[in-house]
Design a protein around this motif. Structure first.
Motif, PDB file in Angstrom:
ATOM      1  N   PRO A  93       0.734  -1.158  -0.001  1.00 26.16           N
ATOM      2  CA  PRO A  93       0.024  -0.043   0.173  1.00 26.16           C
ATOM      3  C   PRO A  93       0.873   1.098   0.014  1.00 26.16           C
ATOM      4  CG  PRO A  93      -0.988  -1.689   1.516  1.00 26.16           C
ATOM      5  CD  PRO A  93       0.608  -2.131   1.172  1.00 26.16           C
ATOM      6  N   LEU A  94       2.138   1.089   0.543  1.00 25.51           N
ATOM      7  CA  LEU A  94       2.813   2.223   0.439  1.00 25.51           C
ATOM      8  C   LEU A  94       3.092   2.892  -1.112  1.00 25.51           C
ATOM      9  CD1 LEU A  94       5.612   1.314   3.380  1.00 25.51           C
ATOM     10  CD2 LEU A  94       3.781   3.148   3.432  1.00 25.51           C
ATOM     11  N   LEU A  95       3.372   1.828  -1.631  1.00 19.74           N
ATOM     12  CA  LEU A  95       3.807   2.192  -3.227  1.00 19.74           C
ATOM     13  C   LEU A  95       2.486   2.106  -4.175  1.00 19.74           C
ATOM     14  CD1 LEU A  95       6.889  -0.055  -3.207  1.00 19.74           C
ATOM     15  CD2 LEU A  95       6.756   2.399  -3.026  1.00 19.74           C
ATOM     16  N   ALA A  96       1.565   1.392  -3.677  1.00 22.21           N
ATOM     17  CA  ALA A  96       0.437   1.293  -4.895  1.00 22.21           C
ATOM     18  C   ALA A  96      -0.276   2.726  -5.579  1.00 22.21           C
ATOM     19  CB  ALA A  96      -0.661   0.358  -4.112  1.00 22.21           C
ATOM     20  N   ALA A  97      -0.506   3.610  -4.559  1.00 21.52           N
ATOM     21  CA  ALA A  97      -1.193   4.811  -5.001  1.00 21.52           C
ATOM     22  C   ALA A  97      -0.280   5.835  -4.975  1.00 21.52           C
ATOM     23  CB  ALA A  97      -2.332   5.235  -4.000  1.00 21.52           C
ATOM     24  N   ALA A  98       1.019   5.578  -4.756  1.00 20.75           N
ATOM     25  CA  ALA A  98       2.218   6.770  -4.533  1.00 20.75           C
ATOM     26  C   ALA A  98       2.277   7.440  -6.063  1.00 20.75           C
ATOM     27  CB  ALA A  98       3.392   6.311  -3.988  1.00 20.75           C
ATOM     28  N   PRO A  99       2.270   8.823  -6.048  1.00 18.90           N
ATOM     29  CA  PRO A  99       2.785   9.237  -7.407  1.00 18.90           C
ATOM     30  C   PRO A  99       4.226   8.927  -7.616  1.00 18.90           C
ATOM     31  CG  PRO A  99       2.417  11.100  -5.643  1.00 18.90           C
ATOM     32  CD  PRO A  99       1.932   9.530  -5.082  1.00 18.90           C
ATOM     33  N   PRO A 100       4.628   9.326  -8.834  1.00 21.54           N
ATOM     34  CA  PRO A 100       6.081   8.720  -9.278  1.00 21.54           C
ATOM     35  C   PRO A 100       7.048   9.528  -8.221  1.00 21.54           C
ATOM     36  CG  PRO A 100       4.662   9.359 -10.975  1.00 21.54           C
ATOM     37  CD  PRO A 100       3.892   9.772 -10.199  1.00 21.54           C
ATOM     38  N   ARG A 102       7.065  10.649  -5.258  1.00 23.64           N
ATOM     39  CA  ARG A 102       6.898   9.985  -4.075  1.00 23.64           C
ATOM     40  C   ARG A 102       7.358   8.552  -3.961  1.00 23.64           C
ATOM     41  NH1 ARG A 102       7.799   9.858   1.100  1.00 23.64           N
ATOM     42  NH2 ARG A 102       6.541   8.665   2.400  1.00 23.64           N
ATOM     43  N   ARG A 103       7.010   7.904  -5.028  1.00 25.04           N
ATOM     44  CA  ARG A 103       7.705   6.402  -5.099  1.00 25.04           C
ATOM     45  C   ARG A 103       9.213   6.576  -5.029  1.00 25.04           C
ATOM     46  NH1 ARG A 103       5.500   2.009  -9.574  1.00 25.04           N
ATOM     47  NH2 ARG A 103       3.444   2.320  -8.306  1.00 25.04           N
ATOM     48  N   ALA A 104       9.636   7.457  -5.931  1.00 30.46           N
ATOM     49  CA  ALA A 104      11.025   7.606  -6.217  1.00 30.46           C
ATOM     50  C   ALA A 104      11.941   7.876  -4.702  1.00 30.46           C
ATOM     51  CB  ALA A 104      11.555   8.687  -6.987  1.00 30.46           C
ATOM     52  N   ALA A 105      11.113   8.719  -3.978  1.00 31.58           N
ATOM     53  CA  ALA A 105      11.799   9.078  -2.811  1.00 31.58           C
ATOM     54  C   ALA A 105      11.841   7.788  -1.809  1.00 31.58           C
ATOM     55  CB  ALA A 105      10.998  10.281  -1.931  1.00 31.58           C
ATOM     56  N   LEU A 106      10.686   7.141  -1.794  1.00 33.93           N
ATOM     57  CA  LEU A 106      10.465   5.888  -0.910  1.00 33.93           C
ATOM     58  C   LEU A 106      11.533   5.008  -1.256  1.00 33.93           C
ATOM     59  CD1 LEU A 106       6.620   5.329  -0.985  1.00 33.93           C
ATOM     60  CD2 LEU A 106       8.099   6.105   1.206  1.00 33.93           C
ATOM     61  N   LEU A 107      11.962   4.867  -2.530  1.00 33.02           N
ATOM     62  CA  LEU A 107      12.785   3.829  -3.056  1.00 33.02           C
ATOM     63  C   LEU A 107      14.308   4.213  -3.079  1.00 33.02           C
ATOM     64  CD1 LEU A 107      10.543   2.283  -5.746  1.00 33.02           C
ATOM     65  CD2 LEU A 107      11.046   1.376  -3.500  1.00 33.02           C
ATOM     66  N   ALA A 137      17.063  -8.450  -0.316  1.00 31.94           N
ATOM     67  CA  ALA A 137      15.719  -8.273  -0.011  1.00 31.94           C
ATOM     68  C   ALA A 137      15.234  -7.448   1.200  1.00 31.94           C
ATOM     69  CB  ALA A 137      14.939  -9.661  -0.284  1.00 31.94           C
ATOM     70  N   LEU A 138      15.710  -8.258   2.266  1.00 40.31           N
ATOM     71  CA  LEU A 138      15.540  -8.004   3.809  1.00 40.31           C
ATOM     72  C   LEU A 138      15.835  -6.380   4.060  1.00 40.31           C
ATOM     73  CD1 LEU A 138      16.874 -11.133   5.634  1.00 40.31           C
ATOM     74  CD2 LEU A 138      14.622 -10.585   4.927  1.00 40.31           C
ATOM     75  N   ASN A 139      17.004  -6.172   3.437  1.00 40.33           N
ATOM     76  CA  ASN A 139      17.662  -4.634   3.666  1.00 40.33           C
ATOM     77  C   ASN A 139      16.834  -3.804   2.831  1.00 40.33           C
ATOM     78  OD1 ASN A 139      19.541  -2.944   5.139  1.00 40.33           O
ATOM     79  ND2 ASN A 139      20.423  -2.699   2.917  1.00 40.33           N
ATOM     80  N   GLY A 140      16.332  -3.888   1.627  1.00 36.89           N
ATOM     81  CA  GLY A 140      15.655  -3.066   0.921  1.00 36.89           C
ATOM     82  C   GLY A 140      14.476  -2.753   1.365  1.00 36.89           C
ATOM     83  N   LEU A 141      13.658  -4.008   2.063  1.00 38.33           N
ATOM     84  CA  LEU A 141      12.200  -3.633   2.301  1.00 38.33           C
ATOM     85  C   LEU A 141      12.245  -2.764   3.697  1.00 38.33           C
ATOM     86  CD1 LEU A 141      11.264  -7.502   1.938  1.00 38.33           C
ATOM     87  CD2 LEU A 141      10.245  -5.371   0.928  1.00 38.33           C
ATOM     88  N   LEU A 142      13.375  -3.340   4.577  1.00 38.34           N
ATOM     89  CA  LEU A 142      13.798  -2.478   5.825  1.00 38.34           C
ATOM     90  C   LEU A 142      13.960  -0.845   5.574  1.00 38.34           C
ATOM     91  CD1 LEU A 142      14.385  -2.115   8.806  1.00 38.34           C
ATOM     92  CD2 LEU A 142      16.437  -2.250   8.235  1.00 38.34           C
ATOM     93  N   TRP A 143      14.478  -0.630   4.471  1.00 41.25           N
ATOM     94  CA  TRP A 143      14.706   0.848   4.045  1.00 41.25           C
ATOM     95  C   TRP A 143      13.579   1.405   3.445  1.00 41.25           C
ATOM     96  CZ3 TRP A 143      18.025   4.256   5.660  1.00 41.25           C
ATOM     97  CH2 TRP A 143      19.149   4.142   6.464  1.00 41.25           C
ATOM     98  N   LEU A 144      12.738   0.715   2.846  1.00 45.49           N
ATOM     99  CA  LEU A 144      11.568   1.115   2.310  1.00 45.49           C
ATOM    100  C   LEU A 144      10.430   1.656   3.340  1.00 45.49           C
ATOM    101  CD1 LEU A 144       9.173   1.692   0.267  1.00 45.49           C
ATOM    102  CD2 LEU A 144       8.722  -0.662   0.504  1.00 45.49           C
ATOM    103  N   GLU A 150       9.725   8.301   7.727  1.00 41.11           N
ATOM    104  CA  GLU A 150      10.109   9.577   8.006  1.00 41.11           C
ATOM    105  C   GLU A 150       9.235  10.620   7.552  1.00 41.11           C
ATOM    106  OE1 GLU A 150      13.734  10.763   6.097  1.00 41.11           O
ATOM    107  OE2 GLU A 150      15.078   9.764   7.700  1.00 41.11           O
ATOM    108  N   GLU A 151       8.269  10.340   7.114  1.00 39.90           N
ATOM    109  CA  GLU A 151       6.979  11.226   6.495  1.00 39.90           C
ATOM    110  C   GLU A 151       5.998  11.157   7.543  1.00 39.90           C
ATOM    111  OE1 GLU A 151       3.954  11.245   3.144  1.00 39.90           O
ATOM    112  OE2 GLU A 151       5.893  12.025   2.579  1.00 39.90           O
ATOM    113  N   GLU A 152       5.688   9.982   8.194  1.00 39.59           N
ATOM    114  CA  GLU A 152       4.687   9.666   9.107  1.00 39.59           C
ATOM    115  C   GLU A 152       4.892   8.493   9.812  1.00 39.59           C
ATOM    116  OE1 GLU A 152       0.695   9.193   7.617  1.00 39.59           O
ATOM    117  OE2 GLU A 152       1.534   8.408   5.941  1.00 39.59           O
TER     118      GLU A 152
END
Length: 965
Positions: A93-100, A102-107, A137-144, A150-152
């Motif tokens: 859900p963090l990425l599904a509705a995120a605009p481009p 916002r997605r770039a910032a999350l990733l 995989a574990l580290n990437g998901l953690l950082w996501l 950081e935003e909420e």
């Protein structure tokens, strides 16, 4: 700055929260802590129906009311093999509705690796997604999650953790130790009546010290009376009826609710005269109530109820109707007949109000009772039909969901089912979940596959299991080898089998397989591919035999011919060069380093699971030869390992690099890399690889480092693990020496290590340093003649090898055994002169310390003090506390006043602080530092505040000058 507001006051609890005041208060505090940036975790543990889900709902509601982003997941029994199923529910859900943007910032940064796992990004081209390994995989998901928090602040809510898929459990285990520094709270529920101890990974998560464990108790009789009054929406529930209900359900809220529902449906009076109705239900109330309801259903409604149970949570109504053999309109009438909404939750479409109408039973116990009532043969047929339905609806978009049904279907020799299972396995492997890929592949073998597909499938299964259980992978490869046709195919499989054997204790069987493959290939026509494969097989034979006595005679016979082979360009030839180099380094041949450089030349050996052994061993040879380019090559291999996310590659690279730091006297860096390698090795051991040689290798490096740093207790714990004497014997002997054990015990340990090393052909003193502790102990035990023989042999072998460090150590040893002071001083001067041209700073510091002491004893106090001061500076910079204290004592004895240990300035920084300071001084941001060091941004902030205080500065721009001062 004012504190962040907490959630508003809790509402008056509903019936589901009766007698849950303590639990509610803990959940309130957990949600509030996440908002303050002090993450916490709560585990709700109890039997089915005790009210865990109601408390999870409370936590969700409190989080939303307090401005926390709530992410939820519910594990299901059907999807335990669905890789990262729970994590996907949480994070998609963090990425599904995120605009481009916002997605770039999350990733950003390591979070990009999460794209290989999370479904909303599957529309992106495969080339845009990184190659993924388990760690990545574990580290990437953690950082996501970190980036999103950081935003909420985030509240992660997981129900039915006992059915959680293993990759998601691994991620939770990865997250939990880091929660305290994140704006993330975790609340999970697990059933205590499930066999948690039978699943070690689940037990590891459930017993993590980060969890506050809450165990809701059954409702008392008074609360049960209030519960029934509310649930029945009537007064006048007589005490005898309450007593009967409480006794029948043992105060379990779910059972009380189902009982109240049955009372309402049958319009039973709630007086003493009807108490017998509930007494008859006994402890299996839900199953009996479900059975009674099912018996009242018509045939179509019974089929529809069974279809829902087979399809699992969030089943599209159309799929359930088709599986039951009815049309959607009839399915809606069946839904009413079953007892919607009290039995089945109706999603009324997707979260956005679109998509198929989805259904699930309101509680897993109800679904389990319906599922258990279906005859086993019918269940298996329904699951096979369900797989076809899901495939028809989703196409190839989510093969794991299709394959999850095939796991419960009876094998039927269906080639299409085999293809589906293989696609699901490929998807799981691409997500960094090889263990789950193996589940699908094993089931595909049971189907069984068409005969031409059997060997390729076995190879896929071996690839999936090799990072989890190398012994099992070797078994699959042996089966494939037995079934393979043609010498080239057999040779390729034999090479893979031999590579697997290098990570477990080698066996005669592996050597025999390789011998047969070589013989078969030699009977084949020549050609470049066959020649390169022959060399790869020869390399694998060497790797397999390095740590074993078996096959040593045959290898000794082959080595002269292998050394004389003409140079050949190809990966197999380069692997053979690396193998020959290590074999020659073992015996101390001085040309081994040239062979290692040839093996690494041309970029023909790309870092991978199959080449990491060759690369690591060749780099180890260059380190032992003190090649100045080895460190940069090792840094590159370590970076490749981290990018790939392969724990096996990371463990190998970290272990060899730790040896490099140890040789250079950079003990803090050596300890950091050795601990990283040990952490990876322990993961292997937890998955059954108790015979791996990787663990003892890294333990030896860490143990030696800790001894030099003066942490003898920790060194003892590290070296106490079982392992081969040629790897652990010498460090254990040095530990005994440092502790002051009896010389005879030290000598015995060291001599046993030497016998074990020489039995497998290790003569090089740069590789196994057993003669130094043995000779010193023998001398202390009065056996000086034997000690001198060992010391002379050590110097002879060290000069043959040619690297400065072992020569300098051997000269120091001879000086310790010298009969007169003049001889000792001359040997130590030579040792210092040799080591001054080496990168071995700590060996140089030790030689200078010995020389300073010898000069003082010879009456040359002024020269002694100058030498000792140089030794003190170097020992202190290396972090060698015992040597530092010894040199301080020697300086005081020589009439000098040695400086104290630094309480401020660069010398006061811990190893971790120094790494952070250097990166920050080079311009790295806090986030970039956190990415590189695998810590959280808050940890970096804490380090920097301590660094500023110790260096007496107030700004980042002052770091470079302060570190160089």
């Amino acid at each position: 700055m004012s504190a962040e507001p907490g959630p508003p006051p809790a509402p008056v609890p509903d019936a589901a929260l009766l007698e849950r005041g303590h639990e509610s208060a803990v959940l309130d505090a957990t949600v509030a802590a996440a908002g303050r940036g002090a993450g916490a975790a709560v585990l709700l543990e109890g039997v089915a129906g005790i009210g865990k889900s109601a408390l999870l709902r409370y936590a969700r509601d409190r989080g939303r009311a307090g401005g926390v982003r709530v992410l939820t997941a519910r594990a299901t029994e059907l999807e335990t093999s669905f890789a990262f199923g729970v994590v996907r529910q949480l994070l998609e859900p963090l990425l599904a509705a995120a605009p481009p943007e916002r997605r770039a910032a999350l990733l950003v940064g390591p979070a990009l690796a999460a794209t290989a796992v999370l479904a909303p990004l599957r529309e992106e081209p495969a080339a845009a997604r990184p190659a993924i390994g388990d760690f990545a995989a574990l580290n990437g998901l953690l950082w996501l999650a970190v980036n999103a928090a950081e935003e909420e602040p985030l509240l992660l809510v997981v129900d039915d953790l006992h059915w959680c898929d293993p990759p998601s459990l691994r991620w939770l285990a990865f997250l939990l130790p880091r929660l305290a520094e994140l704006r993330i709270a975790l609340v999970a529920a697990v059933r205590s009546d499930e066999a948690v101890e039978a699943r070690p990974l689940l037990n590891q998560v459930a017993t993590d010290p980060a969890f506050t464990v809450l165990r809701p108790r059954p409702l008392g009789r008074g609360a049960a009376a209030e519960f029934l009054t509310r649930a029945l929406d009537r007064g006048g529930v007589e005490p005898d009826f309450v007593r009967a209900c409480h006794d029948a359900t043992a105060g379990n809220p779910l059972l009380l609710r189902e009982l109240a529902r049955a009372v309402r449906e049958q319009d039973l009076p709630t007086d003493a005269a009807h108490a017998g109705y509930v007494v008859d239900l006994g402890p299996h109330a839900v199953a009996r109530l479900v059975e009674r309801r099912r018996d009242r259903l018509g045939p179509r409604a019974q089929r529809f109820a069974a279809a829902l149970a087979v399809l699992g949570d969030d089943a599209p109504l159309a799929d359930a109707a088709a599986l039951a053999g009815i049309d959607p309109g009839t399915a809606l009438r069946c839904l009413d007949e079953i007892g919607h909404p009290g039995t089945v939750h109706d999603g009324e479409g997707s979260a956005a109000g679109r998509g198929p109408r989805r259904l699930r039973y309101v509680h897993p116990l109800i679904r389990a009772a319906v599922y258990a009532s279906i005859p086993a043969a019918d269940r298996a047929l329904l699951h096979r039909r369900a797989a076809r339905l899901v495939e028809a609806r989703t196409g190839d978009g989510d093969p794991a969901r299709i394959a999850a049904h095939l796991l419960h279907a009876v094998p039927a020799a269906d080639p299409h089912a085999v293809a589906l299972l293989r696609r699901a396995a490929a998807r799981s492997a691409a997500m960094g979940a090889p263990a789950e890929a193996a589940v699908f592949l094993r089931r595909a073998l049971e189907e069984p596959p068409p005969e031409p597909e059997r060997v390729p499938l076995l190879l896929e299964l071996a690839e999936a299991t090799i990072t989890q259980d190398i012994a099992a992978a070797a078994g699959h490869l042996r089966t494939a080898l037995r079934l393979a046709s043609g010498p080239v195919e057999r040779a390729r499989i034999a090479a893979l089998l031999g590579e697997a054997a290098t990570y477990v204790q080698p066996t005669e069987q592996a050597m025999a397989d390789l011998e047969h493959a070589v013989a078969a290939l030699e009977r084949e026509e020549g050609g470049v591919p066959a020649e390169d494969l022959r060399r790869r097989l020869a390399a694998t034979m060497l790797f397999t035999a390095f740590a074993s006595r078996s096959g040593r005679g045959e290898l000794a016979r082959r080595m002269p011919r292998l050394r004389e082979l003409a140079e050949h360009d190809g990966p197999g030839a380069r692997m053979l060069d690396c193998a020959i180099a290590y074999q020659d380094a073992m015996t101390g041949r001085p040309d081994a380093a040239d062979r290692a450089r040839r093996g690494l030349s041309g970029g023909l050996l790309e870092p991978s699971e199959h080449t990491v052994t060759a690369l690591a061993l060749a780099l180890a040879v260059l380190l032992l030869a003190e090649d100045p380019g080895a460190a940069a090559r090792l840094d590159a291999l370590t970076a490749d390992a981290r990018r790939s996310g392969s724990l096996r590659m990371l463990a190998s690279a970290s272990t060899v690099r730790a040896r490099g730091w140890l040789l250079a006297g950079q003990l803090a860096e050596a300890e950091t890399d050795a601990r990283e390698g040990l952490a990876a090795a322990r993961i292997y051991e937890r998955t059954g690889l108790r015979t791996t040689v990787l663990g003892p290798v890294v333990r030896a490096a860490l143990g030696e480092t800790l001894i030099l740093r003066g942490d003898l207790d920790e060194a003892g714990r590290v070296l106490a693990a079982a392992g081969p004497a040629h790897l652990l014997g010498a460090p254990r002997a040095r530990l005994r020496q440092a502790r002051g054990d009896a010389p005879a015990l030290v000598a015995r340990e060291a001599l046993e290590a030497g016998s074990a090393a020489e039995a497998i052909g290790v003569l090089n003193p740069a590789m196994v340093q057993w003669r130094v502790p043995a000779a010193l102990a023998l001398h202390a035990d009065g056996r000086t003649g034997q000690a001198r023989e060992l010391a002379v042999r050590e110097l002879e072998l060290a000069r043959r090898w040619g690297a400065p460090a072992p020569v300098g150590r051997a000269l120091r040893l001879l000086a310790d055994l010298a009969p007169d002071r003049v001889g000792a001083v001359e040997l130590l001067r030579e040792s210092v002169a040799v080591l001054e041209g080496s990168a071995a700073r700590l060996d140089l510091a030790a030689a200078r310390a010995d020389l300073g002491v010898a000069l003082h004893a010879a009456g040359r106090a002024a020269e002694s003090r100058a030498v000792l001061r140089a030794a003190l500076d170097a020992a202190d910079q290396c972090g060698a506390r015992p040597l530092t204290e010894r040199v301080r004592g020697a300086l005081r004895a020589a009439g000098a006043r040695p400086r104290r240990a630094a309480l401020s300035g660069p010398g006061a920084l811990t190893p971790s602080e120094l790494r952070v300071a250097e990166l920050a001084a080079a311009g790295a941001t806090n986030r970039a530092i956190a990415h590189q060091l695998f810590v959280t941004p808050k940890t970096v902030e804490v380090h920097l505040s301590r660094i500023y205080r110790k260096l007496g500065i107030s700004a980042r721009t002052q770091l470079a000058a302060a570190l160089s001062g």
